[in-house]
Enzyme design. Structure first.
Site, mmCIF file in Angstrom:
data_model
loop_
_atom_site.group_PDB
_atom_site.id
_atom_site.type_symbol
_atom_site.label_atom_id
_atom_site.label_comp_id
_atom_site.label_asym_id
_atom_site.label_seq_id
_atom_site.Cartn_x
_atom_site.Cartn_y
_atom_site.Cartn_z
ATOM 1 N N LYS A 16 0.830 -1.205 0.000
ATOM 2 C CA LYS A 16 0.000 0.000 0.000
ATOM 3 C C LYS A 16 0.873 1.267 0.000
ATOM 4 O O LYS A 16 0.631 2.190 -0.756
ATOM 5 C CB LYS A 16 -0.935 0.035 1.233
ATOM 6 C CG LYS A 16 -1.859 -1.166 1.335
ATOM 7 C CD LYS A 16 -2.773 -1.078 2.553
ATOM 8 C CE LYS A 16 -2.057 -1.061 3.897
ATOM 9 N NZ LYS A 16 -1.284 -2.296 4.208
ATOM 10 N N ARG A 91 -9.812 0.407 8.734
ATOM 11 C CA ARG A 91 -9.310 -0.939 9.011
ATOM 12 C C ARG A 91 -10.332 -1.769 9.788
ATOM 13 O O ARG A 91 -10.034 -2.917 10.124
ATOM 14 C CB ARG A 91 -8.030 -0.835 9.839
ATOM 15 C CG ARG A 91 -6.744 -1.028 9.045
ATOM 16 C CD ARG A 91 -5.574 -0.814 9.983
ATOM 17 N NE ARG A 91 -4.380 -1.470 9.551
ATOM 18 C CZ ARG A 91 -3.338 -0.845 8.995
ATOM 19 N NH1 ARG A 91 -3.385 0.438 8.755
ATOM 20 N NH2 ARG A 91 -2.259 -1.535 8.689
ATOM 21 N N ARG A 130 11.599 -5.660 4.955
ATOM 22 C CA ARG A 130 11.298 -4.227 4.783
ATOM 23 C C ARG A 130 12.279 -3.364 5.570
ATOM 24 O O ARG A 130 12.616 -3.659 6.721
ATOM 25 C CB ARG A 130 9.867 -3.928 5.237
ATOM 26 C CG ARG A 130 9.564 -2.430 5.288
ATOM 27 C CD ARG A 130 8.092 -2.090 5.212
ATOM 28 N NE ARG A 130 7.315 -2.646 6.305
ATOM 29 C CZ ARG A 130 5.985 -2.566 6.371
ATOM 30 N NH1 ARG A 130 5.308 -1.974 5.403
ATOM 31 N NH2 ARG A 130 5.347 -3.096 7.390
ATOM 32 N N ARG A 163 11.284 -1.236 11.156
ATOM 33 C CA ARG A 163 10.198 -0.731 12.002
ATOM 34 C C ARG A 163 10.055 -1.602 13.244
ATOM 35 O O ARG A 163 10.156 -2.815 13.159
ATOM 36 C CB ARG A 163 8.881 -0.746 11.207
ATOM 37 C CG ARG A 163 8.517 0.590 10.613
ATOM 38 C CD ARG A 163 7.367 0.505 9.650
ATOM 39 N NE ARG A 163 6.177 -0.143 10.193
ATOM 40 C CZ ARG A 163 5.030 -0.249 9.527
ATOM 41 N NH1 ARG A 163 4.937 0.252 8.311
ATOM 42 N NH2 ARG A 163 3.990 -0.849 10.061
ATOM 43 N N ARG A 174 -0.285 -8.857 13.679
ATOM 44 C CA ARG A 174 -0.852 -7.885 12.736
ATOM 45 C C ARG A 174 -1.651 -8.592 11.647
ATOM 46 O O ARG A 174 -2.701 -8.126 11.227
ATOM 47 C CB ARG A 174 0.257 -7.013 12.145
ATOM 48 C CG ARG A 174 0.737 -5.984 13.157
ATOM 49 C CD ARG A 174 2.051 -5.350 12.772
ATOM 50 N NE ARG A 174 2.006 -4.698 11.487
ATOM 51 C CZ ARG A 174 3.084 -4.492 10.732
ATOM 52 N NH1 ARG A 174 4.274 -4.884 11.136
ATOM 53 N NH2 ARG A 174 2.967 -3.893 9.578
#
Ligand code: ADP
Ligand code: ADP
Length: 223
Positions: A16, A91, A130, A163, A174
């Site tokens: 996203k 969400r 990531r 992160r 998550r």
């Protein structure tokens, strides 16, 4: 191109943010990524940041009432009357209902919800590789989207970091949160005939191309 009100929907790590960065440039629309907004609030130690931090660290969703207020404020800002791209909001179904109510209040409506589809297995590979820049949140991947110089952001030269919530035990939670609380939005928006599915497993350029052609169809329909 007419103004567009768009939502990017998809599991964590589906791309996203990567697509949002490009779309924001292509369409020159205000871009609101609730994860980025919340991380900035945590860093600045604001009331919202203090309320959100513990949820984010665990990989839980922050309470609806916290995030709904944040987005309502953003949409009421002047810039948003030119259209917007929402990434990471809504969400939950109550968030989607609150967004509908806010848009009705502002006399606006959604043009499309773009669902970026990626399997859980691929999500784990993406999130574990990531890296984000500490300055502007620009997004990289150790294998799929490397910076020119290891560990340094191509755009602003800041250090690339992992992160806090990209640790494997938090990522699992998550994903669970996504399946339980966010995936019901697929049928919510299907019922409103707003849902558009995009294959998120292709490379980023191809995904961007699918989104672009989808948006040009929407613009043609609007005349
Ligand atoms: P990702 O890019 O991996 O999908 P985000 O950066 O969008 O993750 O979000 C990071 C965290 O911020 C989420 O795990 C959640 O704790 C919080 N968050 C972001 N958006 C929302 C939202 N709309 N509702 C509740 N929590 C949110
Ligand atoms: P989200 O905002 O949905 O959490 P990101 O845009 O941050 O997702 O992407 C998650 C990770 O996957 C990043 O490291 C990014 O570089 C990488 N990535 C994004 N899109 C693709 C793609 N189409 N193919 C391979 N890797 C991708």
């Amino acid at each position: 191109m007419p103004d567009l009100n768009l939502i990017l929907l998809g599991p964590p790590g589906s791309g996203k943010g990567t697509q949002g960065e490009r779309l924001q440039e292509d369409l020159e629309l205000p871009y609101y990524a609730t994860g980025d907004i919340l991380r900035a609030a945590v860093k600045a130690g604001t009331e919202v940041g203090l309320a959100a931090r513990e949820y984010m660290d665990r990989g839980d969703l922050v309470p609806d009432e916290v995030i709904i207020g944040v987005i309502a404020d953003q949409l009421e800002e002047a810039g948003a009357d030119r259209g917007f791209i929402l990434d990471g909001f809504p969400r939950t179904v109550p968030q989607a209902e609150a967004l509908d109510a806010e848009l009705t209040k502002l006399g606006r409506q959604l043009e499309a919800v773009i669902l970026i589809e990626v399997s859980d297995e691929e999500i784990i590979r993406r999130i574990t590789g990531r890296r984000v820049c500490s300055e502007g949140g620009h997004i990289y991947h150790l294998d799929f989207n490397r910076p020119e110089t290891d560990g340094i952001c191509d755009i602003d030269g800041s250090e690339l970091i992992v992160r806090d919530d990209d640790r494997p035990e938090v990522v699992r939670n998550r994903l669970e949160q996504y399946h339980e609380k966010t995936s019901p939005l697929v049928s919510y928006y299907e019922k409103q005939a707003l849902l558009n599915r995009v294959d998120g497993t292709a490379d980023p350029d191809q995904v961007a191309e699918s989104i672009r052609s989808l948006i040009s169809t929407l613009s043609l329909e609007e005349g």
